[in-house]
Design an enzyme around this catalytic site. Structure first.
Site, PDB file in Angstrom:
ATOM      1  N   ASP A 187       2.784 -11.908  -6.155  1.00 25.27           N
ATOM      2  CA  ASP A 187       2.845 -10.527  -5.653  1.00 25.27           C
ATOM      3  C   ASP A 187       3.041  -9.539  -6.802  1.00 25.27           C
ATOM      4  OD1 ASP A 187       3.334 -10.507  -2.381  1.00 25.27           O
ATOM      5  OD2 ASP A 187       4.038 -12.345  -3.326  1.00 25.27           O
ATOM      6  N   THR A 191       2.043 -13.414   2.548  1.00 22.87           N
ATOM      7  CA  THR A 191       2.761 -14.216   1.564  1.00 22.87           C
ATOM      8  C   THR A 191       3.272 -15.526   2.164  1.00 22.87           C
ATOM      9  OG1 THR A 191       3.432 -12.207   0.385  1.00 22.87           O
ATOM     10  CG2 THR A 191       4.643 -14.206  -0.128  1.00 22.87           C
TER      11      THR A 191
END
Length: 379
Positions: free
Chosen positions: A52, A149
């Protein structure tokens, strides 16, 4: 001409970011992986990974290099708070290594690379620059570095999503889907998980993975396979057109919905699809890959009705919306109105939920069913 350069740069950097994500995901899936370093929890208990922060850093750095930092406004999901803590030196070091390894490969993608490896301060500055809140005026890049995620850390579907919004309207969108399979049935039955956990380079195991993109008003959406081996990115020669499914009968439609129950009312969606005569089991997929499935013709419907109090964020939808629409699909809120991206980081004023569909006729049937079912729902 500027719009063409923006689209090309966006496609190239999402290809690079998708390659980075593949590298990090392979590390996470190794039995010896130190997942504790690479995966952290946010305040809302949702996961955030090295990928990320690393994707946000390289996208910010590349856009700033190509267009000039003063000319680039980025709305993105992550911040530097966790990375800046005194006890996060190991995490920051992992991000630093990942970013520099990725940027060293940038010329393969037709992108600039730094003269020397970036240091911690430069990495934090690149991530921290992504602090715009968007709004009705100006040009704003909208980035979700790793959408889905939870899917990412499980070896499942996820996406890298980048869009450009001008005066509240989406100009272009790019979706990197590194685990998007060649076979539709693998979207939900774990084929990609099995493939992801096999040893050896990804390119040797399957043809999975693509980058999809579209420019507003072009009437076209495109897909490119991810690079393998020592290939270099050719743009746009290696692209092929995307087209939504022609199915307009609900009984034949495939419906996508989020895997997570926390921010989506599966009970209402199930009642709605049943009232429409949908026969197939829902395709539960992480991330904006649901938009990709509609644009690719692998599904016809994606509906999301969030629980009361939850606000949809623009980075979870912007890139997918323009790709589906330019591929021939329809995206509105549940009241049939266009989704408004002009009001900051949230989709303010959203009527009940989001409805994404492969065609106008099917979309009208869904909106009608929503109105008929709403009063009896528990939302």
């Amino acid at each position: 001409m500027a719009a063409e350069k923006e689209l090309e740069t966006a496609v190239r950097v999402v290809h690079l970011a998708s390659s980075l994500c593949r590298m990090v995901q392979q590390k996470l899936l190794l039995p010896s992986s130190n997942g504790g370093v690479h995966v952290q929890s946010k305040d809302d208990d949702s996961p955030v990974t090295v990928a990320d922060w690393s994707v946000q850093a390289i996208v910010s750095w590349v856009l700033s290099e190509v267009f000039g930092a003063r000319n680039v406004s980025i709305v993105a999901e992550e911040d530097t708070e966790t990375l800046s803590k005194a006890d996060s030196s190991g995490l920051l070091a992992a991000v630093l290594d990942t970013v520099n390894r990725s940027l060293a490969e940038a010329p393969r993608y037709g992108l600039p690379k730094p003269d020397k490896p970036l240091g911690p301060t430069e990495i934090l500055e690149a991530i921290g620059r992504c602090n715009s809140t968007g709004g009705p005026k100006g040009r704003h890049w909208v980035l979700d570095p790793v959408d889905g995620t939870l899917g990412f850390v499980r070896g499942d579907q996820y996406a890298v999503a980048l869009a450009l919004i001008e005066d509240g309207k989406i100009v272009l969108g790019v979706l990197g889907c590194p685990n998007y399979p060649t076979k539709k049935e693998c979207l939900s039955n774990g084929c990609h998980q099995i493939m992801s956990k096999l040893p050896g380079p990804v390119s040797d195991r399957s043809q999975k993975g693509c980058v999809m993109y579209a420019k507003r008003g072009s009437g076209q959406a495109w897909t490119q396979p991810l690079l393998g081996g020592d290939q270099e990115l050719v743009f746009p020669n290696s692209a092929s057109l995307l087209k939504v499914s022609s199915v307009d009968d609900p009984t034949l439609a495939t419906v996508c919905e989020p895997v997570e129950r926390a921010n989506s009312n599966h009970i209402f969606t199930a009642g709605l699809t049943n009232s429409m005569g949908v026969k197939k089991q829902p395709l539960r997929v992480y991330s904006m890959v649901k938009y990709a499935a509609i644009a690719h013709g692998d599904a016809e419907i994606f509906m999301k009705f969030a629980h009361s109090g939850y606000k949809e964020k623009i980075w979870d939808h912007a890139a997918g919306v323009v790709i589906v629409e330019e591929a021939g699909g329809v995206v509105t809120d549940a009241g049939g109105r266009s989704v408004d991206f002009s009001r900051g980081i949230y989709l303010e004023g959203l009527d009940r939920g989001i409805v994404v569909c492969s065609g106008r006729a099917l979309h009208e049937k869904i909106i009608g069913a929503v109105y008929a079912s709403w009063d009896s729902s528990n939302l």
